[in-house]
Design a protein around this motif. Structure first.
Motif, PDB file in Angstrom:
ATOM      1  N   VAL A 195      14.523 -10.743  23.716  1.00  0.00           N
ATOM      2  CA  VAL A 195      13.858 -11.214  22.509  1.00  0.00           C
ATOM      3  C   VAL A 195      14.718 -12.253  21.806  1.00  0.00           C
ATOM      4  N   ASN A 196      14.086 -13.312  21.333  1.00  0.00           N
ATOM      5  CA  ASN A 196      14.768 -14.358  20.568  1.00  0.00           C
ATOM      6  C   ASN A 196      15.289 -13.778  19.260  1.00  0.00           C
ATOM      7  N   ALA A 197      16.564 -13.996  18.977  1.00  0.00           N
ATOM      8  CA  ALA A 197      17.194 -13.408  17.790  1.00  0.00           C
ATOM      9  C   ALA A 197      16.522 -13.879  16.496  1.00  0.00           C
ATOM     10  N   ARG A 198      15.970 -15.086  16.497  1.00  0.00           N
ATOM     11  CA  ARG A 198      15.329 -15.607  15.279  1.00  0.00           C
ATOM     12  C   ARG A 198      14.049 -14.864  14.939  1.00  0.00           C
ATOM     13  N   HIS A 199      13.444 -14.208  15.932  1.00  0.00           N
ATOM     14  CA  HIS A 199      12.167 -13.527  15.701  1.00  0.00           C
ATOM     15  C   HIS A 199      12.333 -12.111  15.176  1.00  0.00           C
ATOM     16  N   ILE A 200      13.565 -11.591  15.151  1.00  0.00           N
ATOM     17  CA  ILE A 200      13.753 -10.182  14.780  1.00  0.00           C
ATOM     18  C   ILE A 200      14.820 -10.028  13.704  1.00  0.00           C
ATOM     19  N   LYS A 201      14.944 -11.012  12.838  1.00  0.00           N
ATOM     20  CA  LYS A 201      15.953 -10.936  11.787  1.00  0.00           C
ATOM     21  C   LYS A 201      15.693  -9.736  10.881  1.00  0.00           C
ATOM     22  N   TYR A 202      16.760  -9.001  10.576  1.00  0.00           N
ATOM     23  CA  TYR A 202      16.647  -7.829   9.722  1.00  0.00           C
ATOM     24  C   TYR A 202      16.725  -8.271   8.262  1.00  0.00           C
ATOM     25  N   VAL A 203      16.502  -7.317   7.342  1.00  0.00           N
ATOM     26  CA  VAL A 203      16.509  -7.630   5.917  1.00  0.00           C
ATOM     27  C   VAL A 203      17.890  -8.150   5.515  1.00  0.00           C
ATOM     28  N   LYS A 245       7.857 -10.082  21.233  1.00  0.00           N
ATOM     29  CA  LYS A 245       7.379 -11.001  22.274  1.00  0.00           C
ATOM     30  C   LYS A 245       8.563 -11.379  23.147  1.00  0.00           C
ATOM     31  N   GLY A 246       8.470 -11.052  24.425  1.00  0.00           N
ATOM     32  CA  GLY A 246       9.587 -11.291  25.331  1.00  0.00           C
ATOM     33  C   GLY A 246       9.774 -12.758  25.673  1.00  0.00           C
ATOM     34  N   SER A 247      11.004 -13.131  25.936  1.00  0.00           N
ATOM     35  CA  SER A 247      11.308 -14.493  26.369  1.00  0.00           C
ATOM     36  C   SER A 247      10.987 -14.656  27.855  1.00  0.00           C
ATOM     37  N   PHE A 248      10.817 -15.899  28.269  1.00  0.00           N
ATOM     38  CA  PHE A 248      10.535 -16.210  29.673  1.00  0.00           C
ATOM     39  C   PHE A 248      11.835 -16.147  30.469  1.00  0.00           C
ATOM     40  N   ILE A 249      11.909 -15.203  31.400  1.00  0.00           N
ATOM     41  CA  ILE A 249      13.066 -15.060  32.283  1.00  0.00           C
ATOM     42  C   ILE A 249      12.581 -15.306  33.714  1.00  0.00           C
TER      43      ILE A 249
END
Length: 358
Positions: free
Chosen positions: A64-72, A95-99
């Motif tokens: 997962v892209n780190a920008r999409h799951i930023k915590y509070v 949403k998973g990244s393309f690997i």
């Protein structure tokens, strides 16, 4: 590395593991004991790769892209991050990244390294020309390609100690023989022992870089031997040369099933307009970041296609450039080339020019 496992009707289990191979093997064993099937992990530079390589087999692993799951903000710790990712995964909000498959990942690494080497070669050539200018050797003013056959032979002779301008000018080949008088004037400089040392150093560096590029090219070609049909089909697209095709397949692979539609592929690559709308007002349509390497390859292909003598892509470019400017038009052509790539690889058919009926 902190790992949190969420279990239905039970308390969360959180443990910290090292990043050595034996630690990752212990992590894998722990997950197997807890009968975990689905995993999500944050992508952090290149540090996710060894973890992915060990856990990819046997688990449904999502990067997962780190920008999409930023915590509070203000409540961030590794433990809270891992629990937050686990919660998002259970809620189906990730949403998973393309690997791509391993072969394509290896091609990607080779191709990106090759681009770095090409940049090094350009820098070293510029450094060599600065030495020539310092010695008042105006070779670039007469020879269109200083590193062509004539230019390179002259440079080698300068390194060997030859300083006679007339003798050096006689090394000219082909149409350059008509410019021998200009060459003689350009080669009358003041070259010292220091200049020769610097020229030889740059020459050795260039030869070393070229050897590495050739070695990588041979390795890339060995990967493409089993996909000659796909590469030949890609080369039917205007602007897509063999070198460009290598860059394209190194970034997206040969299987387009990973992308539901050409629009998804264009969004992932970052060659389509972004969305930024609020209260019914469109604030911006700037392109997204996407895959920088693929974007650069597509821009090169678009530039080549627009400089052909004829073709639909060329005509489309000039029509868009008149209204939207050259840069936006070039990005639009890159987008259309990527759409063509998607359909060529999906349908396994050569490119055909669009036909419009009036």
């Amino acid at each position: 590395m902190v790992v949190t496992v969420k279990i239905h009707n039970a308390a969360d289990q959180t443990r910290t593991f090292g990043t050595f191979t034996e630690d990752l093997q212990a992590l894998r064993q722990w997950l197997v004991e807890l009968k975990v099937q689905h995993l999500a992990m944050e992508s952090t530079g290149v540090y996710w790769k060894p973890v992915f390589n060990i856990l990819a087999e046997g688990f449904h692993l999502m990067l997962v892209n780190a920008r999409h799951i930023k915590y509070v903000p203000g409540h961030k710790t590794d433990s809270q991050d891992s629990a937050w990712i686990a919660k998002l995964l259970m809620s189906g909000l990730l949403k998973g990244s393309f690997i791509p498959e391993q072969e394509v990942r290896q091609m990607r690494e080779l191709y990106r390294y090759r681009r770095k080497l090409l940049s090094q070669r350009v820098a070293e050539r510029n450094r060599l020309q600065k030495v020539l200018e310092d010695a008042n050797i105006k070779l670039g003013s007469v020879v269109s390609d200083v590193f062509g056959k004539t230019g390179w032979e002259i440079i080698c002779c300068l390194i060997a100690g030859q300083t006679d301008a007339e003798a050096l000018a006689c090394l000219a080949k082909g149409s350059l023989r008509n410019k021998i008088p200009q060459l003689i004037s350009a080669l009358k400089g003041r070259i010292t022992e220091h200049h020769r040392f610097m020229l030889e150093t740059s020459k050795l560096a260039l030869e070393s870089v070229q050897q590495q590029i050739d070695r990588i090219d041979r390795r890339l070609e060995s990967y493409l031997q089993t996909h000659t049909t796909e590469v030949e089909l890609l080369e039917t697209i205007p602007g897509v040369s063999h070198e460009t095709a290598k860059g394209i397949v190194a970034e997206i692979g040969f299987d387009m099933n990973a992308f539901p539609s050409p629009q998804h592929l264009a969004s992932w690559a970052g060659v389509c307009p972004g969305n930024n709308e609020s209260a019914g007002k469109k604030k911006s349509s700037r392109i997204t970041q996407g895959n920088k390497t693929l974007k650069a390859v597509l821009i090169e292909a678009a530039w080549s296609a627009t400089h052909s003598k004829s073709g639909w892509l060329r005509d489309k470019y000039y029509a868009l450039a008149a209204r939207r400017g050259k840069k936006r038009a070039l990005m639009a052509i890159a987008h259309k080339i990527l759409n063509a790539i998607y359909y060529v690889l999906t349908l396994q058919v050569p490119y055909k020019e669009p036909v419009f009926r009036h």
